[in-house]
Design a protein around this motif. Sequence first.
Motif, PDB file in Angstrom:
ATOM      1  N   CYS A  98       0.831  -1.208   0.000  1.00 38.10           N
ATOM      2  CA  CYS A  98       0.000   0.000   0.000  1.00 38.10           C
ATOM      3  C   CYS A  98       0.869   1.263   0.000  1.00 38.10           C
ATOM      4  CB  CYS A  98      -0.929  -0.006   1.211  1.00 38.10           C
ATOM      5  SG  CYS A  98      -2.251  -1.230   1.120  1.00 38.10           S
ATOM      6  N   GLN A  99       1.938   1.233   0.800  1.00 41.97           N
ATOM      7  CA  GLN A  99       2.842   2.382   0.841  1.00 41.97           C
ATOM      8  C   GLN A  99       3.533   2.579  -0.506  1.00 41.97           C
ATOM      9  OE1 GLN A  99       5.441   1.411   4.109  1.00 41.97           O
ATOM     10  NE2 GLN A  99       3.985   2.064   5.678  1.00 41.97           N
ATOM     11  N   GLU A 137       0.987   4.008  -2.991  1.00 39.63           N
ATOM     12  CA  GLU A 137       0.731   5.428  -2.732  1.00 39.63           C
ATOM     13  C   GLU A 137       1.904   6.268  -3.213  1.00 39.63           C
ATOM     14  OE1 GLU A 137      -1.003   8.875  -1.882  1.00 39.63           O
ATOM     15  OE2 GLU A 137      -1.946   6.893  -1.863  1.00 39.63           O
ATOM     16  N   ARG A 138       3.125   5.768  -2.998  1.00 43.92           N
ATOM     17  CA  ARG A 138       4.307   6.478  -3.476  1.00 43.92           C
ATOM     18  C   ARG A 138       4.315   6.551  -5.006  1.00 43.92           C
ATOM     19  NH1 ARG A 138       7.525   4.068  -0.631  1.00 43.92           N
ATOM     20  NH2 ARG A 138       8.312   2.449  -2.029  1.00 43.92           N
ATOM     21  N   ARG A 188       1.617   6.418  -6.927  1.00 43.05           N
ATOM     22  CA  ARG A 188       0.550   7.346  -7.329  1.00 43.05           C
ATOM     23  C   ARG A 188       1.008   8.791  -7.182  1.00 43.05           C
ATOM     24  NH1 ARG A 188      -3.050   3.321  -5.138  1.00 43.05           N
ATOM     25  NH2 ARG A 188      -2.805   4.201  -3.040  1.00 43.05           N
ATOM     26  N   GLU A 189       1.714   9.079  -6.101  1.00 41.01           N
ATOM     27  CA  GLU A 189       2.203  10.438  -5.884  1.00 41.01           C
ATOM     28  C   GLU A 189       3.231  10.814  -6.956  1.00 41.01           C
ATOM     29  OE1 GLU A 189       2.551  14.150  -4.407  1.00 41.01           O
ATOM     30  OE2 GLU A 189       1.075  12.621  -3.854  1.00 41.01           O
ATOM     31  N   ARG A 242       1.361  11.513 -10.061  1.00 45.82           N
ATOM     32  CA  ARG A 242       0.727  12.829 -10.018  1.00 45.82           C
ATOM     33  C   ARG A 242       1.751  13.926 -10.312  1.00 45.82           C
ATOM     34  NH1 ARG A 242      -2.533  10.510  -5.755  1.00 45.82           N
ATOM     35  NH2 ARG A 242      -0.936  11.030  -4.209  1.00 45.82           N
TER      36      ARG A 242
END
Length: 267
Positions: free
Chosen positions: A85-86, A89-90, A92-93, A96
């Motif tokens: 999950c981490q 998220e990294r 995805r960031e 972005r």
Amino acid sequence: MLRIPTGKTPLVTKEQGIAQLTDDGRHHQYMVYLLFSGERQYGLLLCEVSVRDIPFYYVVSLQIGLALHNYELNRIEAMRRQQLCQDMERIREQNRELGMKSAYDQLTGLLNLRGFTDRAKKICTEERKQRAYLLYGDLDHLKEINDTWGHAEGNFAIKASADILKNCIRGNDMIARIGGDEFSCLIFSDGESIDVKLKNRIVQACREFNKHSGKPYYVELSIGIECFELEKYEELQLAAVKADQKLYEAKKGRRKSIRRVEETEEE
């Protein structure tokens, strides 16, 4: 049965064994079972049992070993899920950030050509016909600024032009830097003579900027604006051709040099 308070588990050593813990004057007999699963040993199960119960506790020890193994697997799996999950998220960031960098111009903070095109196409997917104005703007004599005062001043003039244009349009309109000294604005309005009003507003904004800039050159923009009905992206492309033609005509009337008159007179 030996009861030990929570948090006060004694240390069993060679010198201080189990027997010393049950020094009550009675005879005790213990069975020790290995708690294991496969080749992994988790500990020992020490039981004071009768001979007839030895097989039962052996089965119990095997079940405890299997339960400890499953607990460890579940704990490892939970840690892996948390790490996954981490990582996601990294990623995805990072995506972005890459998306922002790929859609925006770093110097001015405006949309770049790709960002402008993508947003315009998205608007066209709504298939809602609306009046729009496409503005093409070109910073006058950027090469002269770069050659005479350096590229740092050229970058300053580009950012100043971006700020002038941003202050002359509304927040819901689109503005982009589509080239080195080229800008594009997509303005949505049903008003009349918006092209004339907007052009005058930009000219006046340039005058105000130059009045207080303290620079040895003028920051001025040549402008071409085309009014059209936007519904499909092809209509925007046709408007771009016409706006570019009007920009070309407007550039014929720009100053021959953006060096300030006062400096020319001194020379």
